[in-house]
Design an enzyme around this catalytic site. Sequence first.
Site, PDB file in Angstrom:
ATOM      1  N   LYS A 299      65.863  76.876  26.278  1.00  0.00           N
ATOM      2  CA  LYS A 299      66.125  75.747  25.647  1.00  0.00           C
ATOM      3  C   LYS A 299      65.765  75.595  24.282  1.00  0.00           C
ATOM      4  O   LYS A 299      66.576  75.171  23.231  1.00  0.00           O
ATOM      5  CB  LYS A 299      65.675  74.504  26.450  1.00  0.00           C
ATOM      6  CG  LYS A 299      66.230  74.247  27.690  1.00  0.00           C
ATOM      7  CD  LYS A 299      65.314  75.280  28.898  1.00  0.00           C
ATOM      8  CE  LYS A 299      65.986  74.874  30.250  1.00  0.00           C
ATOM      9  NZ  LYS A 299      65.244  75.855  31.335  1.00  0.00           N
TER      10      LYS A 299
ATOM     11  N   ASP B  80      54.704  73.787  34.459  1.00  0.00           N
ATOM     12  CA  ASP B  80      55.974  74.434  34.055  1.00  0.00           C
ATOM     13  C   ASP B  80      56.565  73.857  32.837  1.00  0.00           C
ATOM     14  O   ASP B  80      56.811  72.534  32.519  1.00  0.00           O
ATOM     15  CB  ASP B  80      57.265  73.986  35.183  1.00  0.00           C
ATOM     16  CG  ASP B  80      58.468  74.803  34.988  1.00  0.00           C
ATOM     17  OD1 ASP B  80      58.792  75.120  33.969  1.00  0.00           O
ATOM     18  OD2 ASP B  80      59.562  74.508  35.973  1.00  0.00           O
TER      19      ASP B  80
ATOM     20  N   TRP C 181      62.372  70.105  40.039  1.00  0.00           N
ATOM     21  CA  TRP C 181      63.518  71.030  39.660  1.00  0.00           C
ATOM     22  C   TRP C 181      63.756  71.667  40.963  1.00  0.00           C
ATOM     23  O   TRP C 181      62.982  72.205  41.918  1.00  0.00           O
ATOM     24  CB  TRP C 181      63.126  72.089  38.707  1.00  0.00           C
ATOM     25  CG  TRP C 181      64.035  73.251  38.359  1.00  0.00           C
ATOM     26  CD1 TRP C 181      65.332  72.953  37.897  1.00  0.00           C
ATOM     27  CD2 TRP C 181      63.580  74.235  38.144  1.00  0.00           C
ATOM     28  NE1 TRP C 181      65.949  74.139  37.987  1.00  0.00           N
ATOM     29  CE2 TRP C 181      65.075  75.137  37.796  1.00  0.00           C
ATOM     30  CE3 TRP C 181      62.666  75.109  38.244  1.00  0.00           C
ATOM     31  CZ2 TRP C 181      65.172  76.609  37.599  1.00  0.00           C
ATOM     32  CZ3 TRP C 181      62.749  76.703  38.110  1.00  0.00           C
ATOM     33  CH2 TRP C 181      63.967  77.302  37.569  1.00  0.00           C
TER      34      TRP C 181
END
Length: 301
Positions: free
Chosen positions: A157, A121, A39
């Site tokens: 999310k 993560d 990311w």
Amino acid sequence: SGTATAIQTLSGTGALRVAAEFLWKFHPVKVVYFSSPTWGNHNHIFKTVGYEDQRAYRYYLKEVRALDFSGMIEDLESAPEGAVIVLHSCAHNPTGIDPNQEQWKKIADVIQRRHLVPVFDTAYQGFATGNLDADAWAVRHCVSRGILLFAAQSFSKNFGLYNERAGNLVVVTGSPDEAAAVKSQLKRITRALVSNPPNHGARIVATVLNNPALYQEWVECLKIMSGRIKEMRQALFVKLKALGTPGTWNHVLDHVGMFTFTGLEPKQVEHLTDEYHLYLLKNGRVNMCGLTPSNVDYVAK
């Protein structure tokens, strides 16, 4: 057992930042590893707190659009003892490629052998398989083996709370006393960074997680969402095959979560954007959530 502690954060990014601040201040090995690719914000977060020595472990085999597991293991084996290693617990961003459970076991072997410090993560729990427990398997497996770790959770999310910045940093330590000391320092770091995180999104998360009926409804919603993504993967794959599109496209089905590395080159992505208004990152990453039954034909063509 009282060995885990946690603190509310500004979503997953805030959790990573607090973890990075803590490690820079208290962990003696100032080396951090990220997957290649990873990311885009990972490097910046850790560099901001002082980590100039940033290294990559191999992850993506471009030729076959799959996990470079042997390269990953080799790079982690050669990492300095005690190095920090940032891992994607599920639904890897940007590739959409996750290790399987047997591979995670071997990754955990290296972590223990080299005394690495994993920072997981966890931005897409529930989006990889549709099962919260399956998507948390890698983290829980490491905990079961006594590995001390950090887990940065985002609820942006899986709760649809992007603008509310609801997150959590979990730290698994070696003892209840150590957990209490870590919690004290996490509070100090948070106080200096943001004073305290916002309340509203976190209260939504807490309400759902602590109400059995709401929790079950949320679990079912995650299954629907992840199932829709899988259906769109299947639909795109079928359309591409039917059109005789050059190349192999099995990776569209093999990858998991919101993203897929298409294998397209920057010039091809630019052509799709300029001529057909299809928007991908230059590295070829596509967000599968943008596909619908009404546009999948157009995208495939």
